[in-house]
Each structure stands twice: as C-alpha cells, then as structure tokens.
Write a protein that holds these residues in place. Structure first.
Motif, short mmCIF file in Angstrom:
data_model
loop_
_atom_site.label_atom_id
_atom_site.label_comp_id
_atom_site.label_asym_id
_atom_site.label_seq_id
_atom_site.Cartn_x
_atom_site.Cartn_y
_atom_site.Cartn_z
N LEU A 35 0.72 -1.32 0.14
CA LEU A 35 -0.09 -0.02 -0.10
C LEU A 35 0.91 1.12 0.13
O LEU A 35 0.59 2.15 -0.75
CB LEU A 35 -0.99 -0.12 1.17
CG LEU A 35 -1.89 1.04 1.24
CD1 LEU A 35 -3.04 0.70 0.24
CD2 LEU A 35 -2.61 1.16 2.41
N LEU A 36 1.92 1.10 0.76
CA LEU A 36 2.66 2.59 1.05
C LEU A 36 3.48 2.63 -0.33
O LEU A 36 3.81 3.64 -0.77
CB LEU A 36 3.84 2.31 2.22
CG LEU A 36 2.95 2.14 3.48
CD1 LEU A 36 3.99 1.88 4.65
CD2 LEU A 36 2.55 3.81 3.92
N VAL A 37 4.05 1.48 -0.94
CA VAL A 37 4.58 1.76 -2.07
C VAL A 37 4.11 2.16 -3.45
O VAL A 37 4.42 2.83 -4.10
CB VAL A 37 5.61 0.29 -2.41
CG1 VAL A 37 6.22 0.58 -3.93
CG2 VAL A 37 6.68 -0.04 -1.34
N VAL A 38 2.65 1.86 -3.32
CA VAL A 38 1.83 2.09 -4.28
C VAL A 38 1.53 3.61 -4.27
O VAL A 38 1.37 4.46 -4.93
CB VAL A 38 0.45 1.20 -4.50
CG1 VAL A 38 -0.49 1.97 -5.18
CG2 VAL A 38 0.98 -0.16 -4.94
N CYS A 39 1.31 4.16 -2.98
CA CYS A 39 1.23 5.59 -2.65
C CYS A 39 2.51 6.37 -3.11
O CYS A 39 2.22 7.55 -3.57
CB CYS A 39 0.91 5.59 -1.03
SG CYS A 39 -0.54 5.27 -0.55
N THR A 40 3.60 5.73 -2.90
CA THR A 40 4.84 6.46 -3.42
C THR A 40 5.13 6.70 -4.83
O THR A 40 5.12 7.68 -5.32
CB THR A 40 6.02 5.62 -2.92
OG1 THR A 40 5.87 5.22 -1.72
CG2 THR A 40 7.16 6.27 -3.06
N LEU A 41 4.14 5.68 -5.54
CA LEU A 41 4.32 5.81 -7.11
C LEU A 41 3.49 6.94 -7.53
O LEU A 41 3.92 7.61 -8.42
CB LEU A 41 3.77 4.44 -7.67
CG LEU A 41 4.40 3.19 -7.55
CD1 LEU A 41 3.72 1.97 -8.18
CD2 LEU A 41 5.73 3.25 -8.26
N PHE A 42 2.60 7.37 -6.90
CA PHE A 42 1.63 8.39 -6.99
C PHE A 42 2.35 9.89 -6.76
O PHE A 42 1.76 10.88 -7.10
CB PHE A 42 0.19 8.61 -6.20
CG PHE A 42 -0.59 7.41 -7.07
CD1 PHE A 42 -1.55 7.84 -8.00
CD2 PHE A 42 -0.65 6.01 -6.46
CE1 PHE A 42 -2.42 6.95 -8.82
CE2 PHE A 42 -1.69 5.21 -7.20
CZ PHE A 42 -2.39 5.72 -8.15
N LEU A 43 3.51 9.59 -5.90
CA LEU A 43 4.21 10.89 -5.60
C LEU A 43 5.29 11.17 -6.89
O LEU A 43 6.17 12.12 -6.62
CB LEU A 43 4.94 10.79 -4.23
CG LEU A 43 4.03 10.70 -3.17
CD1 LEU A 43 4.60 10.78 -1.83
CD2 LEU A 43 3.05 12.01 -3.04
N SER A 44 5.39 10.22 -7.75
CA SER A 44 6.44 10.38 -8.59
C SER A 44 6.78 11.93 -9.26
O SER A 44 7.83 12.24 -9.39
CB SER A 44 6.56 9.67 -9.82
OG SER A 44 6.12 8.16 -9.51
N LYS A 45 5.86 12.45 -9.62
CA LYS A 45 5.79 13.64 -10.56
C LYS A 45 6.43 14.94 -9.22
O LYS A 45 7.41 15.42 -9.53
CB LYS A 45 4.54 14.38 -10.82
CG LYS A 45 4.74 15.68 -11.50
CD LYS A 45 3.36 16.08 -11.99
CE LYS A 45 2.51 16.75 -10.72
NZ LYS A 45 1.17 17.45 -11.53
N SER A 46 5.87 14.66 -8.18
CA SER A 46 6.45 15.81 -7.02
C SER A 46 7.92 15.27 -6.59
O SER A 46 8.73 16.09 -6.66
CB SER A 46 5.69 15.64 -5.85
OG SER A 46 4.28 15.66 -6.19
N LEU A 47 8.18 14.14 -6.81
CA LEU A 47 9.61 13.62 -6.40
C LEU A 47 10.49 14.08 -7.43
O LEU A 47 11.67 14.54 -7.08
CB LEU A 47 9.55 12.17 -6.00
CG LEU A 47 9.03 11.45 -4.84
CD1 LEU A 47 9.03 10.19 -4.96
CD2 LEU A 47 9.61 12.10 -3.57
N ASN A 48 10.14 14.17 -8.57
CA ASN A 48 11.00 14.61 -9.63
C ASN A 48 11.42 16.10 -9.58
O ASN A 48 12.52 16.37 -9.56
CB ASN A 48 10.16 14.48 -11.06
CG ASN A 48 10.20 12.91 -11.68
OD1 ASN A 48 11.13 12.12 -11.19
ND2 ASN A 48 9.21 12.67 -12.48
N ALA A 49 10.08 16.90 -9.14
CA ALA A 49 10.14 18.14 -8.79
C ALA A 49 11.40 18.50 -7.87
O ALA A 49 12.12 19.38 -7.90
CB ALA A 49 9.06 18.88 -8.71
#
Lengths: 327, 231
Positions: A197-211
């Motif tokens: 669940l936490l890893v899937v949540c992290t995938l949704f943060l990809s764009k923000s992490l790129n920034a």
C-alpha cells in the motif's frame, strides 16, 4: 545498463523469481515439488521458507523505497533509514515497549504494540533529522548528526537492556540482530498489505519527487505543495521503516545502498522508474542475502545484517570516492 | 502583464521593502538593480510564490496571485534561481523537462507534445545538442541556458531570473542579455532579471527597478542611471 524500463523490470523480476525459487527449495534441506504437499517438507516449505522469502522480498523492497524517499527529501545520496538513525529510533521505541509491556501474551496485541512503537520511534527521528537538515545546508553535517544521533539512541537502548529482566532482554536481543525468519504467515499478511500500500502510494508521488530533485524552491515554483509532500514522505518512510523493523528488526544498509546502486546501474532520474527499480533491486538484494545465509549455515542461521553490511558498505565507499555531489 | 499594488516584501521578522507599486507590460524586459540585501531576490521569490507576500496585491495577467493555487501559479510564472542543482543522474533534458511538471499527471510521464515543447525550448536557446549530457558536467554558462530553457518549457507569460550572469565571463553575459531581450520581444514574455552587471544590463532592458535602503525607483534605464545610480 540503461535499457528500456520494461526490459529492466523484466530482468529484475526474472532474477527475483529465480532467487525466490532457490530460496524456497534449496537450503540445509533440499525440497522438491512432490514433497511439499505433506509431512515435514510441507512444514518447512509453508511455515518456514515461504513466509521468510516473502518477508525478505517485502522488507528489502520496502527499505529500499524508504531510502530512496529519504535521499530525495534530504537531497543527499548518503541518506538512509539505518544511517540516519531512523531504524535506531524504531529500535529504541521497540526496546521501551518490550521492556514496559513484555508481559503481553496476546499475539495480535503484542505485534500491534511493537509496530506502533517502531513507527512512532521512526517518525520522531525522521522529524529530528528533517529539523537538522533545515538548519544546516551541508549534507555531511546532516549525515554526521544522523550517525551521532543513531549512536545516542543505541546507547539509550543499551541502558534499557541493562536494567531489563532476562526474558525481555533475550527476546529483544534476538529481534535486534535483524532477521527475516521470525515471521509467520499471519505476520506476512500484515507486512504485504502495509508495504505494498505504501509503495503504491509512493508511485503517485513520482511527479512531485521529480520536482524535488531540483530543490524545494523550484518544486514550489513547479506547482508542488512542498509542505504536504514533505509530510507525506516522512509518514511513508517512517511507516515503511517502522513496520519492517517491527517484524524483522533493524536491517542494515539496504535502504542506503540499494537506491545508490539503482541510480548507478539504471542511470535514470525519473522517480517512478527509480521507485520500481529500487523496490525490485532491494527485494532481490535481501532475498540474495537470505539465500546465502541459508546455504552457508546448516546448524545455525547467519545473521542477515552481516551480509547486508558486507554487500552495502562497499557500495557506500565506492560512492564516497566517486561522487561529485556530496560537498 | 505584472501589477504590484502597494506590496510589502520580506520575512515575518523583517520587512525588506514596503509599498512597491508598479506595472510591467507584457513583453517587457525589466532589470532589478541595487545593493545586496535591498530586496531583489526577495521580490522575485515573492512574485513566484516561494516566499509569502506580506501585504498588498500582486496581479499576473489580471489574476490575483493570492487566489491562485500553487499549480495555477506555476503556469503563470517561471523562475531561474541562484540555488545550485546537482546529482541524481539529471541530464540537461531532464532539467528542461521539469518545466513541464505543472502539466503532467501524478506519475510524471511526458507526452509526445511535452517532448516536442522541451525540444523546441532547447532549440530556441541553442542547446539541443546538450540533451543527453549530465547536468553536473555542464559549464556554468550551459547550466544557465538549460535553466532558461526549463523556464521556457514551463510556458508561462512571466519569467523571473535571479542573478543569472553570476559566474559567467563577459562574452557570455552579453550573449545571455541579448538572448533574453530577443525572447521577450519575439515570444512576448515578461522577463524580470536581477543582476549586478549594470553596464550590460542597462543597454538591453526596457525599464529598471532600482532598490536602495530608502526605497525604490522605477523608470527608463538611461534616466535612472543619470539621476540616481551614477550619483
């Protein structure tokens, strides 16, 4: 190695499947498909090796993703849950919980208590390290403060161990050595749900992490709510590290060295790719360490931290000599 | 168009400049000059939302910045800061492509259209050949150009730049100002740039905001130079 992301994923998945098979069937006792349906072989397969293998995959993958998140948040390639004391924070909180409530016999209550304590401890240390990183612009200072804080937490843990009763002390020392072999299938179900669940949540943060790779000011100018992102990273990292530490004890170097290795091997900055690569590579690394422990030892089980440190430390030393970005 | 109406900039502990009121038309190239600590960077960071506005109203193309979300503001203003970027395998293309972040979904994948915009931004600055190069290995001048291309890829009407000529040699500074003037005229971008290169900057910009300890002046470069700065 910088092939297409799909090929990279297939290679990693292929390696993971091979290791998973070897881990399940080869060890001090070699099993075959026909044997695992009954008798002792069934017990070894379903009650010992299967939960151990799945735990290694999830713990390795989860810690690697936690490490990747910390390295992005602090913009420091040497950040990781073990090095910056997050695992020690979880460890100290578990030590306190075990010593204070060591008498709890109910299985679920005991596991819930340890998980809650580990997550709380990890969360507090994450907040402390974040506070330090806001005060100091130097990556090395943040790193050294984290290492020192980790030592302080270790010393506090030592004091608690010294004054505790022998039964609690024994169970804590066994836990503190770090192992993926102490989990049951019931534990595995909890770890699967929480980690995935936490890893899937992290995938949704990809764009923000790129920034965030640029820096916080640029991320803000690119429309990212940096304060919310920071809180999400801290909570996800603390929960991942906490839950894994609660069930496996503190596991060294996976969270630090795997994201570094992933960047060196796959040469991409895209965080969606790096999250997936780090998870698979972390799972592969810890499962490999567990396989080696299982194959080397017949009458005793080699502590998994010995191998994670042997594999992880050279990666960090390599980075220290090669990196142009640590100053 | 950028409108500042009686704005106060600074930090909660200290107001750096108070009561700034001025209007900048679309396509104008504006210089921010003044001594260190007078509020040049603070003004730029306030306009792009990195530092909160203490008081007053800030309008971009008629929209009140205070009423915009971070994502909406990101499609109005792009910024090039003095902060260094390094590490994490970033290539020149990755840095320019980050300008498309406000328009991407949560997973951050570029569409073909986004790639075309990134390529065209790099082409317009003349750095397309740097695409695959590691950002860390570029010269200071090339890094500045990459960051300008990132700001162009963000497709905003306003671009803010904080001391982009620091660490550049004379020839590169002149080339950069020429390029920025060309961008403001050809693409209709409002560009606000802070720099200590008074001589070169004043030859290229349309207007100057000059900060000093007692306040600010806003006007034509020649007039301001003769009346305020040269004294």
């Amino acid at each position: 190695m910088a092939k297409s992301p799909l090929i990279n994923c297939f290679v990693l998945l292929g390696g993971l499947v091979v290791l998973f098979y070897l881990n399940l069937f080869y060890g001090s006792t070699v099993l075959t498909w026909s044997e695992v349906s009954s008798g002792t072989a069934r017990t070894i397969f379903f009650d010992i090796r299967l939960p151990k293998s799945i735990t290694a995959i999830l713990a390795g993958g989860g810690l690697a993703v936690a490490g990747l998140l910390m390295q992005t948040l602090f913009r420091n390639p040497l950040a990781g849950p073990y090095v910056l004391g997050v695992s020690s924070g979880a460890g100290l909180a578990v030590a306190i919980a075990m010593m204070l409530f060591g008498g709890i016999t109910d299985y679920l209550a005991g596991k819930s208590l340890i998980s809650f304590a580990a997550i709380s401890g990890a969360l507090l240390v994450m907040l402390f390290v974040l506070f330090i990183s806001k005060r100091s612009k130097s990556n090395i200072t943040v790193l050294l403060v984290g290492v020192m804080f980790s030592q302080i937490l270790g010393a506090a843990q030592g004091i608690i161990e010294y004054v505790s009763n022998p039964a609690s002390l024994k169970s804590f020392i066994v836990w503190g050595m770090g192992s993926v072999s102490n989990t049951t299938m019931s534990d595995v179900k909890i770890v699967i749900i929480v980690v995935l669940l936490l890893v899937v949540c992290t995938l949704f943060l990809s764009k923000s992490l790129n920034a965030l790779l640029l820096n916080e000011a640029y991320a803000q100018n690119l429309g990212i709510n940096v304060n919310r992102l920071r809180i999400l990273i801290i909570v996800i990292t603390a929960c991942l590290t906490g839950i894994i530490t609660a069930f496996c004890g503190p596991i060294a170097f996976v969270g630090l060295s795997v994201p570094i290795a992933s960047r060196l091997i796959f040469k991409t900055s895209h965080q969606l790719h790096q999250i997936i690569y780090s998870f698979l590579l972390g799972a592969f690394t810890l499962l490999l360490c567990d396989c080696i422990c299982q194959w080397l030892s017949s009458n005793y089980l080699l502590p998994i931290n010995t191998l994670t440190t042997l594999i992880g430390s050279p990666v960090v030393i390599y980075l220290l000599f090669k990196s142009k970005t640590l100053s | 168009m950028l409108e500042l109406k009686d704005i106060h900039i600074g930090y909660t502990s200290k107001v750096v400049q108070a009561g700034i009121t001025l209007s900048i038309d679309a396509g104008q190239f504006i210089a921010l000059a003044g001594n260190n600590g007078c509020g040049k960077s603070t003004l730029l960071k306030t306009i792009c939302g990195v530092i909160p506005l203490l008081k007053g109203t800030l309008l971009i193309d008629g929209k009140n910045v205070a009423e915009l979300t971070a994502a909406q503001l990101a499609s109005q203003v792009a910024v090039v800061l003095t902060d260094k970027i390094s590490g994490f395998n970033l290539t020149a293309f990755d840095v320019v492509a980050s300008g498309r972040i406000p328009y991407l979904n949560s997973f951050g994948f570029l569409t073909e259209e986004d790639r075309a915009i990134v390529q065209s931004s790099m082409n317009s600055i003349g750095i397309f050949e740097l695409c695959e190069r590691s950002y860390d290995e570029l010269s200071d001048g090339q890094k500045q150009k990459v960051l300008i291309a990132k700001a162009l890829a963000q497709q905003t009407s306003v671009i803010l730049m904080d001391e982009p000529t620091a660490f550049l040699d004379y020839k590169s500074r002149v080339a950069l100002f020429t390029l920025l003037k060309q961008l403001s005229k050809e693409q209709g971008k409002t560009i606000v740039i802070s720099s200590h290169d008074i001589d070169i900057m004043f030859k290229h910009v349309d207007k100057v905001i000059y900060f000093n300890e007692s306040g600010y002046q806003f006007g034509e470069p020649d007039k301001l130079y003769n009346e305020v700065i040269s004294k």
